[in-house]
Design a protein around this motif. Structure first.
Motif, mmCIF file in Angstrom:
data_model
loop_
_atom_site.group_PDB
_atom_site.id
_atom_site.type_symbol
_atom_site.label_atom_id
_atom_site.label_comp_id
_atom_site.label_asym_id
_atom_site.label_seq_id
_atom_site.Cartn_x
_atom_site.Cartn_y
_atom_site.Cartn_z
ATOM 1 N N HIS A 1 0.809 -1.215 0.000
ATOM 2 C CA HIS A 1 0.000 0.000 0.000
ATOM 3 C C HIS A 1 0.846 1.271 0.000
ATOM 4 O O HIS A 1 0.491 2.277 0.631
ATOM 5 N N TYR B 1 -8.248 1.186 7.257
ATOM 6 C CA TYR B 1 -9.554 0.585 7.020
ATOM 7 C C TYR B 1 -10.180 1.128 5.734
ATOM 8 O O TYR B 1 -10.743 0.363 4.936
ATOM 9 N N GLY C 1 -8.267 -0.487 2.812
ATOM 10 C CA GLY C 1 -8.544 -1.902 2.629
ATOM 11 C C GLY C 1 -9.986 -2.207 2.295
ATOM 12 O O GLY C 1 -10.276 -3.060 1.454
ATOM 13 N N ARG C 2 -10.912 -1.508 2.935
ATOM 14 C CA ARG C 2 -12.337 -1.802 2.752
ATOM 15 C C ARG C 2 -12.868 -1.279 1.429
ATOM 16 O O ARG C 2 -13.656 -1.951 0.752
ATOM 17 N N VAL D 1 -8.290 -9.188 3.701
ATOM 18 C CA VAL D 1 -7.532 -8.052 3.174
ATOM 19 C C VAL D 1 -7.793 -6.779 3.982
ATOM 20 O O VAL D 1 -6.858 -6.043 4.317
ATOM 21 N N THR D 2 -9.054 -6.524 4.286
ATOM 22 C CA THR D 2 -9.378 -5.310 5.046
ATOM 23 C C THR D 2 -8.724 -5.339 6.417
ATOM 24 O O THR D 2 -8.136 -4.342 6.868
ATOM 25 N N THR E 1 -4.882 -4.920 6.052
ATOM 26 C CA THR E 1 -4.512 -3.535 5.733
ATOM 27 C C THR E 1 -4.695 -2.634 6.937
ATOM 28 O O THR E 1 -3.823 -1.807 7.248
ATOM 29 N N THR E 2 -5.824 -2.792 7.622
ATOM 30 C CA THR E 2 -6.053 -2.002 8.837
ATOM 31 C C THR E 2 -4.977 -2.276 9.872
ATOM 32 O O THR E 2 -4.470 -1.356 10.524
#
Length: 328
Positions: free
Chosen positions: A76, A121, A124-125, A217-218, A221-222
């Motif tokens: 990211h 968040y 990712g979301r 994934v979310t 990433t969070t």
């Protein structure tokens, strides 16, 4: 016939060497050569006091770079709000000292995790662009902190517990250096030994494969962004203790310094490759170069130019190495 048979293995070996030689080794070699040159050509560079100064200079940047490395490895790019988060966390730490030192430290780390984790968040979301999200978050942080503090410096309340040891030397070594070492060790263990760390590497290597494998994934990433928030909170505690006051200018250029450390450490911007140790090594290398330039009387603008050239060279080297691996 014999010459042909002997030439092919050499060519094949050379090809494999060029293909798989990691950037980390190249950076390590450059670092060693640099230290040797600096030792013989720069008076006062290889003294004990200067080594302590280099480590102290690298400590806070290196701590932030550990968190930034989690974001980069996860694929990211970068967070552009880490510097603002550090400044806000320094202000939060000083404000919370009235509730005790432990609460102030833990509360600051929690605030950092929530601030940066919320950005993760969104990335990712909803698949939001991390650069845009974090730039916007940085602006919101600066505006909110200015409004809440009235644009003035934040100082610890009367009767606060003693926190001077957070910025004082311990056995001749600045306390932030010990924190830096602990953060690096924990970060490397977490990345290599935990399920979260292995899943984060997989997500950075191939987002499509990560989704196909039903990885969270979310959540990953969070979590990566929240880790960066925790390290920003730790850096905020150390800077708040050192300055004994907190303003939005506390962090200075820490966002860009941490990104430079990650890049100089040789982490792949595309994600999935690299380590916490590389990011820490990049921070130490930059601090060592800055020290040498300072001792040799370089002006600050010229020092920035040299450091920029080093970062640019490593980025190009990393890119070429990645392309070479893809095409072979």
């Amino acid at each position: 016939m014999n010459s042909t048979m002997t030439a092919r293995p050499r060519t094949h070996a050379t090809s494999r060497f060029n293909r798989y030689l990691p950037v980390a080794r190249i950076v390590a070699i450059v670092f060693i050569v640099f230290l040797l040159i600096a030792t013989f050509m720069t008076d006062g560079f290889y003294t004990l006091s200067n080594m302590r100064a280099i480590l102290n200079s690298a400590a806070v940047v290196g701590i932030i770079a550990v968190g930034a490395a989690a974001i980069v490895i996860g694929g990211h790019l970068f967070s552009m709000s880490l510097g603002a988060t550090v400044a806000v966390c320094a202000m939060v730490f000083l404000s919370l000292l009235g509730f005790g030192l432990v609460i102030a430290i833990l509360g600051t780390m929690l605030v950092g995790a929530l601030i940066v984790g919320a950005q993760g968040y969104l990335v990712g979301r909803f698949g939001a662009n991390p650069i845009i999200i974090t730039i916007g978050a940085g602006a919101l942080l600066e505006g909110g902190a200015t409004w809440m503090s009235g644009g003035t410096s934040v100082h610890p309340p009367a009767g606060s517990p003693d926190f001077a040891f957070l910025a004082a030397p311990l056995f001749g070594i600045p306390f932030p250096v010990y924190v830096f070492v602990v953060v690096v060790i924990l970060g490397e263990i977490g990345l290599r030994r935990s399920v979260f760390g292995r899943q984060l590497i997989l997500m950075g290597s191939s987002p499509k494969a990560a989704r196909a494998a039903a990885l969270p994934v979310t959540r990953l990433t969070t979590g990566a962004f929240a880790i960066a928030g925790v390290t920003a909170g730790i850096a905020g505690v150390l800077l708040g203790a050192f300055n004994q006051s907190g303003t939005l200018t506390t962090a200075g250029t820490l966002t860009y310094d941490a990104i430079a450390a990650v890049l100089v450490g040789g982490l792949a911007v595309s994600g999935g490759r690299g380590s916490v140790l590389q990011a820490a090594g990049g921070a130490v290398l930059i601090a060592a170069v800055s020290s040498m330039l300072l001792l040799r009387g370089f002006s600050p603008p010229l020092e920035m130019l040299v450091l920029g050239l080093i970062v640019g060279a490593v980025v190009i080297l990393n890119h070429v190495n990645s392309k070479d691996g893809e095409t072979r």
